[in-house]
Design a protein around this motif. Sequence first.
Motif, PDB file in Angstrom:
ATOM      1  N   SER A  79       0.829  -1.199   0.000  1.00  0.00           N
ATOM      2  CA  SER A  79       0.000   0.000   0.000  1.00  0.00           C
ATOM      3  C   SER A  79       0.865   1.251   0.000  1.00  0.00           C
ATOM      4  O   SER A  79       2.023   1.219   0.431  1.00  0.00           O
ATOM      5  CB  SER A  79      -0.903   0.023   1.241  1.00  0.00           C
ATOM      6  OG  SER A  79      -1.776  -1.083   1.250  1.00  0.00           O
TER       7      SER A  79
ATOM      8  N   LYS B 274       0.206   5.813   0.139  1.00  0.00           N
ATOM      9  CA  LYS B 274      -0.740   6.928   0.173  1.00  0.00           C
ATOM     10  C   LYS B 274      -0.074   8.169  -0.390  1.00  0.00           C
ATOM     11  O   LYS B 274       0.955   8.620   0.113  1.00  0.00           O
ATOM     12  CB  LYS B 274      -1.213   7.188   1.601  1.00  0.00           C
ATOM     13  CG  LYS B 274      -2.339   8.204   1.690  1.00  0.00           C
ATOM     14  CD  LYS B 274      -2.900   8.285   3.102  1.00  0.00           C
ATOM     15  CE  LYS B 274      -4.111   9.196   3.188  1.00  0.00           C
ATOM     16  NZ  LYS B 274      -4.702   9.208   4.550  1.00  0.00           N
TER      17      LYS B 274
ATOM     18  N   ARG C 208      -9.512  -0.834  -5.140  1.00  0.00           N
ATOM     19  CA  ARG C 208      -8.156  -0.845  -4.574  1.00  0.00           C
ATOM     20  C   ARG C 208      -7.684   0.566  -4.182  1.00  0.00           C
ATOM     21  O   ARG C 208      -6.922   0.717  -3.229  1.00  0.00           O
ATOM     22  CB  ARG C 208      -7.166  -1.428  -5.588  1.00  0.00           C
ATOM     23  CG  ARG C 208      -7.468  -2.847  -6.002  1.00  0.00           C
ATOM     24  CD  ARG C 208      -6.365  -3.434  -6.872  1.00  0.00           C
ATOM     25  NE  ARG C 208      -6.162  -2.701  -8.111  1.00  0.00           N
ATOM     26  CZ  ARG C 208      -5.022  -2.107  -8.461  1.00  0.00           C
ATOM     27  NH1 ARG C 208      -3.985  -2.134  -7.642  1.00  0.00           N
ATOM     28  NH2 ARG C 208      -4.927  -1.474  -9.621  1.00  0.00           N
TER      29      ARG C 208
ATOM     30  N   GLN D 123      -5.291   6.896  -1.504  1.00  0.00           N
ATOM     31  CA  GLN D 123      -4.874   5.698  -0.792  1.00  0.00           C
ATOM     32  C   GLN D 123      -4.877   4.543  -1.776  1.00  0.00           C
ATOM     33  O   GLN D 123      -5.906   4.232  -2.372  1.00  0.00           O
ATOM     34  CB  GLN D 123      -5.818   5.411   0.368  1.00  0.00           C
ATOM     35  CG  GLN D 123      -5.503   4.135   1.112  1.00  0.00           C
ATOM     36  CD  GLN D 123      -4.203   4.215   1.889  1.00  0.00           C
ATOM     37  OE1 GLN D 123      -4.023   5.113   2.709  1.00  0.00           O
ATOM     38  NE2 GLN D 123      -3.282   3.293   1.625  1.00  0.00           N
TER      39      GLN D 123
ATOM     40  N   THR E 213      -4.083   0.509  -2.343  1.00  0.00           N
ATOM     41  CA  THR E 213      -3.871  -0.777  -1.693  1.00  0.00           C
ATOM     42  C   THR E 213      -3.786  -1.878  -2.741  1.00  0.00           C
ATOM     43  O   THR E 213      -4.166  -1.682  -3.893  1.00  0.00           O
ATOM     44  CB  THR E 213      -5.009  -1.086  -0.706  1.00  0.00           C
ATOM     45  OG1 THR E 213      -6.240  -1.183  -1.430  1.00  0.00           O
ATOM     46  CG2 THR E 213      -5.134  -0.003   0.351  1.00  0.00           C
ATOM     47  N   ASN E 214      -3.302  -3.033  -2.302  1.00  0.00           N
ATOM     48  CA  ASN E 214      -3.165  -4.172  -3.194  1.00  0.00           C
ATOM     49  C   ASN E 214      -2.523  -3.754  -4.522  1.00  0.00           C
ATOM     50  O   ASN E 214      -3.028  -4.071  -5.607  1.00  0.00           O
ATOM     51  CB  ASN E 214      -4.526  -4.830  -3.453  1.00  0.00           C
ATOM     52  CG  ASN E 214      -4.415  -6.168  -4.152  1.00  0.00           C
ATOM     53  OD1 ASN E 214      -3.359  -6.812  -4.137  1.00  0.00           O
ATOM     54  ND2 ASN E 214      -5.500  -6.597  -4.782  1.00  0.00           N
TER      55      ASN E 214
END
Length: 121
Positions: A17, A19, A67, A82, A84-85
């Motif tokens: 991840s 950000k 995601r 953000q 993720t994955n």
Amino acid sequence: QVEPVESGGGLVPAGGSLKLSCTTPGSNFNAYVMGWLRQAPGKERERVSCITRGGDVTTYADSVKGRFTISRDNLKDILYLQMTNLKTDDTAIYYCSAGRSCTDILYGGYQGQGTQVTVSS
């Protein structure tokens, strides 16, 4: 003149991840539709996500739905993404963009210098 400034990029393994953040120093942040674009080597710049001025409506490219999450803090004048994955296909330079609409941020908005995101396999 609006000059977005991105931060938060880096190297992350697949599945990880990250950000991203974006500010627009000296501008009226709340007046703009904001979004994230990205450009991978040899590919055209594409819109990843967009958020309306009030933050009530968001859009995502099909490739990142589920995601990535875009958000904005209109009190702090910060835009976030953000992620993720993460996948190796997400490797690109990510640009923050401010404009009049979600179409404008890709074709006519104010874009920053970008931040590199690299996802390793």
